[in-house]
Enzyme design. Sequence first.
Site, PDB file in Angstrom:
ATOM      1  N   SER A 102      18.277  -0.045   0.228  1.00 15.06           N
ATOM      2  CA  SER A 102      18.328   1.418   0.234  1.00 15.06           C
ATOM      3  C   SER A 102      19.763   1.907   0.189  1.00 15.06           C
ATOM      4  O   SER A 102      20.678   1.278   0.759  1.00 15.06           O
ATOM      5  CB  SER A 102      17.649   1.955   1.501  1.00 15.06           C
ATOM      6  OG  SER A 102      17.962   3.326   1.717  1.00 15.06           O
ATOM      7  N   ASP A 143       1.540  -9.365   9.834  1.00 11.75           N
ATOM      8  CA  ASP A 143       2.356  -8.312  10.418  1.00 11.75           C
ATOM      9  C   ASP A 143       3.823  -8.663  10.217  1.00 11.75           C
ATOM     10  O   ASP A 143       4.249  -9.776  10.541  1.00 11.75           O
ATOM     11  CB  ASP A 143       2.036  -8.185  11.914  1.00 11.75           C
ATOM     12  CG  ASP A 143       2.610  -6.917  12.535  1.00 11.75           C
ATOM     13  OD1 ASP A 143       3.680  -6.473  12.091  1.00 11.75           O
ATOM     14  OD2 ASP A 143       1.994  -6.385  13.476  1.00 11.75           O
ATOM     15  N   TYR A 198      17.595   3.114  10.452  1.00  8.93           N
ATOM     16  CA  TYR A 198      16.996   2.642   9.202  1.00  8.93           C
ATOM     17  C   TYR A 198      18.061   1.999   8.318  1.00  8.93           C
ATOM     18  O   TYR A 198      17.895   0.883   7.804  1.00  8.93           O
ATOM     19  CB  TYR A 198      16.339   3.808   8.473  1.00  8.93           C
ATOM     20  CG  TYR A 198      15.832   3.479   7.081  1.00  8.93           C
ATOM     21  CD1 TYR A 198      14.574   2.911   6.905  1.00  8.93           C
ATOM     22  CD2 TYR A 198      16.593   3.749   5.951  1.00  8.93           C
ATOM     23  CE1 TYR A 198      14.101   2.608   5.628  1.00  8.93           C
ATOM     24  CE2 TYR A 198      16.142   3.456   4.681  1.00  8.93           C
ATOM     25  CZ  TYR A 198      14.885   2.889   4.529  1.00  8.93           C
ATOM     26  OH  TYR A 198      14.435   2.591   3.266  1.00  8.93           O
ATOM     27  N   THR A 258       0.811  -1.217   0.000  1.00 10.17           N
ATOM     28  CA  THR A 258       0.000   0.000   0.000  1.00 10.17           C
ATOM     29  C   THR A 258       0.846   1.270   0.000  1.00 10.17           C
ATOM     30  O   THR A 258       0.307   2.375   0.057  1.00 10.17           O
ATOM     31  CB  THR A 258      -0.939   0.028   1.221  1.00 10.17           C
ATOM     32  OG1 THR A 258      -0.150  -0.038   2.423  1.00 10.17           O
ATOM     33  CG2 THR A 258      -1.906  -1.139   1.182  1.00 10.17           C
ATOM     34  N   GLY A 259       2.165   1.128  -0.070  1.00 12.45           N
ATOM     35  CA  GLY A 259       3.032   2.297  -0.137  1.00 12.45           C
ATOM     36  C   GLY A 259       3.213   2.769  -1.569  1.00 12.45           C
ATOM     37  O   GLY A 259       2.639   2.224  -2.513  1.00 12.45           O
ATOM     38  N   GLN A 260       4.023   3.802  -1.731  1.00  7.88           N
ATOM     39  CA  GLN A 260       4.287   4.351  -3.065  1.00  7.88           C
ATOM     40  C   GLN A 260       4.767   3.272  -4.027  1.00  7.88           C
ATOM     41  O   GLN A 260       4.166   3.041  -5.083  1.00  7.88           O
ATOM     42  CB  GLN A 260       5.346   5.459  -2.978  1.00  7.88           C
ATOM     43  CG  GLN A 260       5.876   5.907  -4.337  1.00  7.88           C
ATOM     44  CD  GLN A 260       7.062   6.838  -4.260  1.00  7.88           C
ATOM     45  OE1 GLN A 260       6.918   8.025  -4.477  1.00  7.88           O
ATOM     46  NE2 GLN A 260       8.247   6.317  -3.960  1.00  7.88           N
ATOM     47  N   ASP A 261       5.864   2.589  -3.683  1.00 11.69           N
ATOM     48  CA  ASP A 261       6.434   1.598  -4.585  1.00 11.69           C
ATOM     49  C   ASP A 261       5.507   0.401  -4.767  1.00 11.69           C
ATOM     50  O   ASP A 261       5.367  -0.132  -5.871  1.00 11.69           O
ATOM     51  CB  ASP A 261       7.781   1.121  -4.065  1.00 11.69           C
ATOM     52  CG  ASP A 261       8.827   2.222  -4.057  1.00 11.69           C
ATOM     53  OD1 ASP A 261       8.516   3.349  -4.480  1.00 11.69           O
ATOM     54  OD2 ASP A 261       9.964   1.955  -3.621  1.00 11.69           O
ATOM     55  N   GLU A 318      20.830   4.105   1.890  1.00 13.26           N
ATOM     56  CA  GLU A 318      21.200   4.437   3.268  1.00 13.26           C
ATOM     57  C   GLU A 318      22.132   3.386   3.877  1.00 13.26           C
ATOM     58  O   GLU A 318      22.743   3.638   4.911  1.00 13.26           O
ATOM     59  CB  GLU A 318      19.946   4.584   4.134  1.00 13.26           C
ATOM     60  CG  GLU A 318      19.094   5.798   3.791  1.00 13.26           C
ATOM     61  CD  GLU A 318      19.720   7.117   4.223  1.00 13.26           C
ATOM     62  OE1 GLU A 318      20.472   7.112   5.223  1.00 13.26           O
ATOM     63  OE2 GLU A 318      19.458   8.137   3.561  1.00 13.26           O
ATOM     64  N   SER A 344       9.628   2.892   6.679  1.00 15.48           N
ATOM     65  CA  SER A 344      10.311   3.517   5.549  1.00 15.48           C
ATOM     66  C   SER A 344      10.855   4.909   5.825  1.00 15.48           C
ATOM     67  O   SER A 344      11.492   5.495   4.954  1.00 15.48           O
ATOM     68  CB  SER A 344       9.361   3.587   4.345  1.00 15.48           C
ATOM     69  OG  SER A 344       8.199   4.313   4.675  1.00 15.48           O
TER      70      SER A 344
END
Length: 327
Positions: free
Chosen positions: A128, A57, A152, A12-15, A130, A83
């Site tokens: 990521s 979950d 993160y 349900t996120g952007q990607d 990061e 995220s």
Amino acid sequence: MSAVRAFVTGATGQDGSYLIEQLLEEATEVHVLVRAEESEAGSTHPLPQQVHQHVGDLAVGTELEALVAAIEPTEVYNLGGLSSVALSWQEPALTAQVSGVAVGHLLKATHDLQERTGRSVHFVQASSAEIFGRTSRVPQDETTPLRPLTPYGAAKAYAHHLVGVWRARGVHASSCILYNHESPRRPDAFVTRKITVGAARIARGLQDELAMGNLDARRDWGWAPDYVAAMVLAARDAVARDYVVATGVSHSVRDFVRAAFQAAGVEDWERHVTLDPRFARPSDAPELVGDSTRARKVLGWSPTVPFEDIVARMVRHDLALLDDAQP
């Protein structure tokens, strides 16, 4: 029954929303993990009716393993997790659980499914930039040492290593090291969307100032649907590898702000922007820019939307939302 059955976390996120659209266009049977609250109250990006939803979950590893065993996917895309880099400072343990430990459960489940069925299951981890943190190597590629600076980044680095561990055990597992990528679907809790919403509101006279933290941080920004396409290419390549997915061009946050105000038709942007230390991160990598040579050569991938166009598309979207909301 589709020959390709995908299991997607973070749907349900952007990607996730872009990934599901691409998979459905290709006639893939799509199964997704949703939290109980998303199932009951809906989500930011509503799921198409043909998507099979499974309540679970990421923090409960046994649920993840049971779902993979029951669904028997041919592809697993792990886009889920906490995220927000900023939020990871407030919730470091949760970040480690859902962005790190959960990946171990998914990889184990993928391996066990392969052992039980005798067929290959392709796994893609949405990693990521990061993970590189305060690196001295610019640009970064797949051989750059991992030196995360944030909870993160540390969780993503652990997950990245796990992909390599399970790949050595025979899982077709690839890690796509995604650099910053944006679209109008980016939640406004992220600084990029905060900027485009702020520029749009200032252009329409609804606010006068945009409070920012560090304008000097430099990032490599791309178009989110391009990065989703890279993950699908990685999943379906004959050999599992790690890939840097990036444009190879860096811009500062200041560049992003300037481009957003220009797209909104506000020329004197500097008088509207203030610096507020509350929005500065405790630790921030100075420059992250990726070398995506491997993805370009092996997968035939390339970015399609330039930086200024990405920002302009987001601003036009936010201006349209404001105009539609007017009586």
